[in-house]
Design a protein around this motif. Structure first.
Motif, PDB file in Angstrom:
ATOM      1  N   SER A   1       0.834  -1.202   0.000  1.00 31.23           N
ATOM      2  CA  SER A   1       0.000   0.000   0.000  1.00 31.23           C
ATOM      3  C   SER A   1       0.870   1.253   0.000  1.00 31.23           C
ATOM      4  O   SER A   1       0.672   2.160   0.808  1.00 31.23           O
ATOM      5  N   VAL A   2       1.832   1.276  -0.919  1.00 35.66           N
ATOM      6  CA  VAL A   2       2.713   2.446  -1.026  1.00 35.66           C
ATOM      7  C   VAL A   2       2.098   3.441  -2.006  1.00 35.66           C
ATOM      8  O   VAL A   2       0.987   3.255  -2.496  1.00 35.66           O
ATOM      9  N   THR A   3       2.835   4.496  -2.295  1.00 40.26           N
ATOM     10  CA  THR A   3       2.312   5.577  -3.130  1.00 40.26           C
ATOM     11  C   THR A   3       1.863   5.084  -4.501  1.00 40.26           C
ATOM     12  O   THR A   3       2.382   4.094  -5.030  1.00 40.26           O
ATOM     13  N   GLU A   4       0.885   5.777  -5.090  1.00 38.98           N
ATOM     14  CA  GLU A   4       0.258   5.352  -6.347  1.00 38.98           C
ATOM     15  C   GLU A   4       1.163   5.684  -7.534  1.00 38.98           C
ATOM     16  O   GLU A   4       0.885   6.557  -8.356  1.00 38.98           O
ATOM     17  N   ASN A   5       2.255   4.939  -7.616  1.00 36.09           N
ATOM     18  CA  ASN A   5       3.245   5.106  -8.670  1.00 36.09           C
ATOM     19  C   ASN A   5       3.664   3.722  -9.125  1.00 36.09           C
ATOM     20  O   ASN A   5       4.164   2.920  -8.333  1.00 36.09           O
ATOM     21  N   VAL A   6       3.483   3.427 -10.411  1.00 31.90           N
ATOM     22  CA  VAL A   6       3.676   2.053 -10.880  1.00 31.90           C
ATOM     23  C   VAL A   6       5.111   1.580 -10.684  1.00 31.90           C
ATOM     24  O   VAL A   6       5.339   0.423 -10.308  1.00 31.90           O
ATOM     25  N   ALA A   7       6.098   2.435 -10.910  1.00 37.03           N
ATOM     26  CA  ALA A   7       7.496   2.021 -10.766  1.00 37.03           C
ATOM     27  C   ALA A   7       7.823   1.690  -9.315  1.00 37.03           C
ATOM     28  O   ALA A   7       8.512   0.698  -9.025  1.00 37.03           O
ATOM     29  N   ILE A   8       7.336   2.518  -8.386  1.00 39.59           N
ATOM     30  CA  ILE A   8       7.585   2.269  -6.965  1.00 39.59           C
ATOM     31  C   ILE A   8       6.871   1.003  -6.519  1.00 39.59           C
ATOM     32  O   ILE A   8       7.440   0.167  -5.804  1.00 39.59           O
ATOM     33  N   LYS A   9       5.623   0.838  -6.938  1.00 38.73           N
ATOM     34  CA  LYS A   9       4.872  -0.359  -6.554  1.00 38.73           C
ATOM     35  C   LYS A   9       5.543  -1.624  -7.103  1.00 38.73           C
ATOM     36  O   LYS A   9       5.647  -2.641  -6.399  1.00 38.73           O
ATOM     37  N   ARG A  10       5.995  -1.563  -8.339  1.00 38.31           N
ATOM     38  CA  ARG A  10       6.659  -2.723  -8.947  1.00 38.31           C
ATOM     39  C   ARG A  10       7.907  -3.101  -8.149  1.00 38.31           C
ATOM     40  O   ARG A  10       8.167  -4.277  -7.885  1.00 38.31           O
TER      41      ARG A  10
END
Length: 301
Positions: free
Chosen positions: A73-82
């Motif tokens: 449940s981290v920030t809504e950023n695809v690179a960070i989530k990946r």
């Protein structure tokens, strides 16, 4: 039902991660909250209230090794989530279910580098996650049906209403509808048709209150599909259909009018009015949900 045998980790101690941990802890799940920022962890611990006594807070992701499932449940950023999902997968067992909580990023984009994508799926909890009943459940192209079934079973035991999407589309369902509504609202403001407060009154006290009792399709059934079609014939051509964000929205953001968190958006806000509004909203949401749940007790065919 209490899920005392379940062990879970929530990675990301922001607003959503905190309320997700609180939700699960309330239902007996053994929860660990993981975040790299000690200050964010401390704020999360304070915000879960009494649940802090049974939730573990740590900066060490390795504690997730024994988890039955992990919610990113981290920030809504695809690179960070990946990146975070890859880190989670490197720590947990192959049997551990990994969930990404996102408002609308395609699930396969987040899990593209996973070693075992069959145990990966998306959820979209709505803020506040410990109160709002609906949860969009979004399988990826590799997600096993058994994983979807298991996650939906957990959600139901936690008092949620899981809604499974057949196809993952950007924005899922709720945000596509919400943004379509806001596109028309912003267009009406730009054209000077109505002022912000009047627009809010019209939506909140007409379709807003009805939507708490009937979904849009059920409401159309009750109104008559022929009536809807007749209106659609003359109205659709005049509805906003732009492909870019409204100039008004771009202007407000450029001016720093970001909403309640910045003190001004469509309205003026102070820390006091924002806090008061959010407290009232939380209390009233629970009352509205109780009424809506009672209303849904068998009315539909």
């Amino acid at each position: 039902m209490q899920d005392g045998s379940l062990q879970a980790a929530v990675v990301g101690a922001g607003t959503m991660g905190t309320t997700l941990a609180k939700l699960m802890a309330t239902h007996g799940v053994k929860v660990t909250v993981v975040d790299t920022n000690p200050k964010v962890l401390e704020a999360s611990r304070l915000n879960v209230g009494e649940s802090a006594e049974i939730i573990r807070f740590t900066t060490d992701l390795q504690v997730a090794k024994s988890a039955d499932f992990v919610i990113e449940s981290v920030t809504e950023n695809v690179a960070i989530k990946r990146k975070v999902v890859a880190q989670i997968e490197s720590e947990v067992a192959d049997t551990c279910i990994i969930v990404t909580n996102t408002s609308g990023i395609p699930i396969d984009d987040i899990g593209s580098a996973m070693r075992v994508p069959q145990r990966f799926l998306g959820t979209h909890f709505f803020n506040p996650a410990d109160i709002i009943p609906a949860v969009e459940v979004v399988p990826g192209s590799h997600t096993e049906a058994a994983v979807v079934e298991k996650v939906c079973g957990w959600l139901k035991r936690w008092g949620k209403r899981p809604a499974v999407l057949n196809t993952c589309v950007p924005g899922f369902v709720a945000n596509r509808i919400q943004h379509a509504v806001m596109r028309e609202c912003l267009s009406l403001l730009e054209k000077g048709v109505v002022e912000a407060e009047a627009l809010d009154d019209i939506v909140q006290y007409s379709i807003g209150v009805r939507m708490a009792l009937n979904g849009p399709l059920c409401q159309r059934d009750l109104n008559g599909l022929d009536t809807h079609l007749n209106i659609a014939h003359y109205l659709y051509a005049d509805l906003e259909a732009r492909q870019q964000p409204a100039a008004l929205l771009e202007e407000y953001v450029a001016q720093g009018r970001l909403g309640a968190k910045a003190g001004r958006g469509f309205y003026q806000w102070s820390d006091e009015t924002r806090t008061q509004h959010q407290a009232r909203e939380r209390e009233n949401l629970q009352r509205i949900i109780e009424i809506a749940t009672q209303h849904a007790g068998g009315d539909k065919p």
